[in-house]
Write a protein that holds these residues in place. Structure first.
Motif, PDB file in Angstrom:
ATOM      1  N   LEU A   1      84.463  23.892  50.203  1.00 34.75           N
ATOM      2  CA  LEU A   1      83.839  25.182  50.486  1.00 34.75           C
ATOM      3  C   LEU A   1      82.706  25.374  49.496  1.00 34.75           C
ATOM      4  N   GLN A   2      81.501  25.691  50.007  1.00 34.18           N
ATOM      5  CA  GLN A   2      80.352  25.911  49.135  1.00 34.18           C
ATOM      6  C   GLN A   2      79.906  27.358  49.235  1.00 34.18           C
ATOM      7  N   LEU A   3      79.755  28.006  48.069  1.00 39.52           N
ATOM      8  CA  LEU A   3      79.308  29.384  47.995  1.00 39.52           C
ATOM      9  C   LEU A   3      78.008  29.416  47.206  1.00 39.52           C
ATOM     10  N   ASP A   4      76.944  29.982  47.818  1.00 35.85           N
ATOM     11  CA  ASP A   4      75.640  30.072  47.162  1.00 35.85           C
ATOM     12  C   ASP A   4      75.297  31.535  46.924  1.00 35.85           C
ATOM     13  N   VAL A   5      74.970  31.869  45.680  1.00 39.23           N
ATOM     14  CA  VAL A   5      74.563  33.222  45.310  1.00 39.23           C
ATOM     15  C   VAL A   5      73.247  33.127  44.559  1.00 39.23           C
ATOM     16  N   SER A   6      72.243  33.912  44.966  1.00 41.47           N
ATOM     17  CA  SER A   6      70.944  33.855  44.305  1.00 41.47           C
ATOM     18  C   SER A   6      70.337  35.248  44.198  1.00 41.47           C
ATOM     19  N   ASP A   7      69.411  35.400  43.242  1.00 40.76           N
ATOM     20  CA  ASP A   7      68.692  36.670  43.096  1.00 40.76           C
ATOM     21  C   ASP A   7      67.240  36.374  42.755  1.00 40.76           C
ATOM     22  N   ASN A   8      66.436  37.412  42.631  1.00 39.07           N
ATOM     23  CA  ASN A   8      65.025  37.254  42.254  1.00 39.07           C
ATOM     24  C   ASN A   8      64.746  37.998  40.953  1.00 39.07           C
ATOM     25  N   GLY A   9      65.713  37.956  40.034  1.00 42.17           N
ATOM     26  CA  GLY A   9      65.563  38.626  38.748  1.00 42.17           C
ATOM     27  C   GLY A   9      64.654  37.877  37.803  1.00 42.17           C
ATOM     28  N   ILE A  10      64.771  38.198  36.495  1.00 40.72           N
ATOM     29  CA  ILE A  10      63.848  37.616  35.508  1.00 40.72           C
ATOM     30  C   ILE A  10      64.162  36.153  35.206  1.00 40.72           C
ATOM     31  N   GLY A  11      65.341  35.679  35.624  1.00 38.73           N
ATOM     32  CA  GLY A  11      65.691  34.287  35.401  1.00 38.73           C
ATOM     33  C   GLY A  11      66.295  34.042  34.030  1.00 38.73           C
ATOM     34  N   ILE A  12      66.730  32.810  33.825  1.00 43.32           N
ATOM     35  CA  ILE A  12      67.365  32.410  32.566  1.00 43.32           C
ATOM     36  C   ILE A  12      66.625  31.188  32.027  1.00 43.32           C
ATOM     37  N   PRO A  13      66.195  31.213  30.758  1.00 47.04           N
ATOM     38  CA  PRO A  13      65.549  30.026  30.189  1.00 47.04           C
ATOM     39  C   PRO A  13      66.450  28.805  30.311  1.00 47.04           C
ATOM     40  N   LYS A  14      65.853  27.659  30.628  1.00 47.59           N
ATOM     41  CA  LYS A  14      66.633  26.449  30.890  1.00 47.59           C
ATOM     42  C   LYS A  14      67.527  26.067  29.714  1.00 47.59           C
ATOM     43  N   GLU A  15      67.028  26.271  28.465  1.00 42.60           N
ATOM     44  CA  GLU A  15      67.827  25.867  27.315  1.00 42.60           C
ATOM     45  C   GLU A  15      69.056  26.752  27.112  1.00 42.60           C
ATOM     46  N   LYS A  16      69.095  27.914  27.790  1.00 45.51           N
ATOM     47  CA  LYS A  16      70.229  28.816  27.633  1.00 45.51           C
ATOM     48  C   LYS A  16      71.259  28.680  28.760  1.00 45.51           C
ATOM     49  N   ILE A  17      70.906  27.957  29.825  1.00 44.98           N
ATOM     50  CA  ILE A  17      71.816  27.833  30.963  1.00 44.98           C
ATOM     51  C   ILE A  17      73.170  27.239  30.582  1.00 44.98           C
ATOM     52  N   PRO A  18      73.231  26.173  29.726  1.00 44.10           N
ATOM     53  CA  PRO A  18      74.553  25.618  29.390  1.00 44.10           C
ATOM     54  C   PRO A  18      75.487  26.604  28.697  1.00 44.10           C
ATOM     55  N   ASN A  19      74.946  27.714  28.174  1.00 39.22           N
ATOM     56  CA  ASN A  19      75.774  28.647  27.412  1.00 39.22           C
ATOM     57  C   ASN A  19      76.216  29.869  28.199  1.00 39.22           C
ATOM     58  N   VAL A  20      75.670  30.072  29.399  1.00 38.88           N
ATOM     59  CA  VAL A  20      75.901  31.347  30.079  1.00 38.88           C
ATOM     60  C   VAL A  20      77.326  31.502  30.608  1.00 38.88           C
ATOM     61  N   THR A  21      78.112  30.409  30.626  1.00 35.58           N
ATOM     62  CA  THR A  21      79.515  30.549  31.037  1.00 35.58           C
ATOM     63  C   THR A  21      80.441  30.755  29.843  1.00 35.58           C
ATOM     64  N   ASP A  22      79.872  30.824  28.634  1.00 38.90           N
ATOM     65  CA  ASP A  22      80.686  31.132  27.462  1.00 38.90           C
ATOM     66  C   ASP A  22      80.986  32.626  27.424  1.00 38.90           C
ATOM     67  N   PRO A  23      82.211  33.029  27.105  1.00 38.93           N
ATOM     68  CA  PRO A  23      82.549  34.449  27.068  1.00 38.93           C
ATOM     69  C   PRO A  23      81.636  35.229  26.131  1.00 38.93           C
ATOM     70  N   PHE A  24      81.127  36.373  26.624  1.00 41.25           N
ATOM     71  CA  PHE A  24      80.321  37.331  25.874  1.00 41.25           C
ATOM     72  C   PHE A  24      78.913  36.826  25.538  1.00 41.25           C
ATOM     73  N   TYR A  25      78.546  35.656  26.088  1.00 43.85           N
ATOM     74  CA  TYR A  25      77.186  35.173  25.852  1.00 43.85           C
ATOM     75  C   TYR A  25      76.223  35.860  26.801  1.00 43.85           C
ATOM     76  N   ARG A  26      75.094  36.316  26.258  1.00 47.26           N
ATOM     77  CA  ARG A  26      74.064  36.935  27.081  1.00 47.26           C
ATOM     78  C   ARG A  26      72.742  36.242  26.803  1.00 47.26           C
ATOM     79  N   ALA A  27      72.091  35.797  27.860  1.00 44.23           N
ATOM     80  CA  ALA A  27      70.852  35.035  27.700  1.00 44.23           C
ATOM     81  C   ALA A  27      69.707  35.900  27.230  1.00 44.23           C
ATOM     82  N   ASP A  28      69.750  37.209  27.501  1.00 44.06           N
ATOM     83  CA  ASP A  28      68.664  38.107  27.111  1.00 44.06           C
ATOM     84  C   ASP A  28      69.270  39.409  26.630  1.00 44.06           C
ATOM     85  N   TYR A  29      68.923  39.835  25.413  1.00 42.83           N
ATOM     86  CA  TYR A  29      69.488  41.050  24.836  1.00 42.83           C
ATOM     87  C   TYR A  29      68.516  42.223  24.920  1.00 42.83           C
TER      88      TYR A  29
END
Length: 380
Positions: free
Chosen positions: A12-40
């Motif tokens: 089963l494949q689920l795709d979710v997308s938005d047109n927000g400000i985006g996430i810098p590529k170097e921060k993507i590996p960290n966004v699944t860490d608890p309480f991590y926020r790519a932009d403060y």
């Protein structure tokens, strides 16, 4: 936000997308860490850092994987999250061991039930029946250590059970239970035999010294003892233990005799490693099963491994599996998919992520990195 789902084969494949400000590529590996926020700098629109961590954890439990892509500028800016879940609920796949998933490695066990008191200084238990000597020792060493006390061996054993000290200083001549018997009981108990013991005594005959050492004491001082000498020896024993823990963490080829100075510790570590190696390919082999096979409680196993190797039980199991994988990568030409199974991993993305975290490179990079010695891992 756009959400689509589809089925292909047994997934089963689920795709979710938005047109927000985006996430810098170097921060993507960290966004699944608890309480991590790519932009403060998002004000009230900011994330709590919980959503993706919760989602990726659930995806991992169901044996799937999650992929995140994002652009921060231009007309295509925004974030797209793709989740794949196996419809047969098989936990993971060995088809692609180098898959760069950002899903976190699942914890094998939550050990929050172990409530240990955290102190800023090492904890020392002083067992002494003379109140004047006890006060002197506490006054002299309390600047360097967290000090607890007991008046005899029986009370000392109770205090060990309550406070789990890093080191014990004990007199020999005491009522109820003397220091020799006290030390003997410490060494005979699986839960306490790793704790360094210093014996203090007014008896100076060689046979008394030999008796203390044969009982398992790490040091034997005659009274009156110089405070600075006692403090220095305590520091040396504790620092020696820390160096041994560091060596265990750094070595890929584990030699139990090189990571302990107490014979009971050596025997325990050899037994723990052999037990884990015998069950390494058993899917679902966790802390509970490990403790049962060693015939001790989870809490006792936790404390023993933490004292000898510096690792909680979960980290010890994971580290031993990854060290086995590193050995096989260097010593054989087996496919990585087979190596991860021999190391006890049945989810390729979790294996790749854990291996890279431990050795700071992927399994393939480790295999072909050159002819460096296996004795020290790239990352402690």
């Amino acid at each position: 936000m756009i959400t689509n789902w589809s089925t292909e084969g047994e997934a089963l494949q689920l795709d979710v997308s938005d047109n927000g400000i985006g996430i810098p590529k170097e921060k993507i590996p960290n966004v699944t860490d608890p309480f991590y926020r790519a932009d403060y700098n998002l004000g009230d629109q900011g994330s709590s850092g919980i959503g993706l961590a919760l989602v990726s954890g659930l995806v991992q439990v169901w044996g799937g994987h999650i992929q995140i892509e994002s652009e921060t500028g231009g007309p295509k800016r925004g974030t797209a999250v793709t989740i794949n879940l196996p419809l047969n609920l098989f936990k993971g796949s060995i088809a692609n061991p180098e898959f760069n998933s950002v899903a976190p490695e699942p914890e094998e066990l939550n050990e929050q039930e172990l409530q240990e008191e955290t102190v800023s200084k090492p904890s020392i238990l002083v067992v002494e029946d003379n109140p004047d000597v006890l006060k002197f020792l506490k006054d002299e060493i309390s600047e360097h250590f967290e000090v607890r006390s007991a008046e005899n061996g029986i009370e000392g054993l109770e205090k060990i059970s309550e406070s789990h000290p890093d080191l014990i200083v004990t007199d020999v001549m005491m009522p109820e239970m003397d220091g020799i018997e006290f030390c003997r009981k410490i060494r005979e108990d699986n839960e306490t035999c790793h704790i360094p013991v210093i014996i203090l005594t007014a008896r100076t005959a060689d046979e008394h010294y030999i008796e203390g050492i044969e009982t398992g004491a790490d040091e034997y001082f005659s009274k009156p003892v110089r405070a600075e000498l006692l403090i220095a020896r305590i520091h040396n024993l504790l620092n020696s233990r820390q160096r041994l823990r560091d060596r265990f963490t750094e070595q890929v080829l584990v030699e139990p005799q090189s990571v302990t100075v107490v014979s009971s510790d050596k025997l325990f570590l050899e037994r723990a490693i052999k037990t884990l190696e015998d069950n390494m390919q058993t899917e679902g082999y966790d802390v509970e099963a490990f403790a049962n096979d060693l015939k001790m409680s989870r809490v006792t196993l936790y404390r023993k491994l933490k004292a000898i190797t510096g690792m909680p039980t979960v980290d010890f199991i994971r580290t031993m599996r990854l060290k086995r994988a590193a050995q096989l990568l260097k010593a054989t030409d087996l496919p990585i998919g087979e190596i991860l199974i021999q190391a006890g991993y049945y989810d390729a993305s979790s294996f790749s992520r854990a291996f890279k975290k431990e050795f700071d490179m992927t399994p393939t990079q480790y295999r072909y990195k050159g002819s460096e010695s296996l004795e020290t891992s790239p990352r402690a």
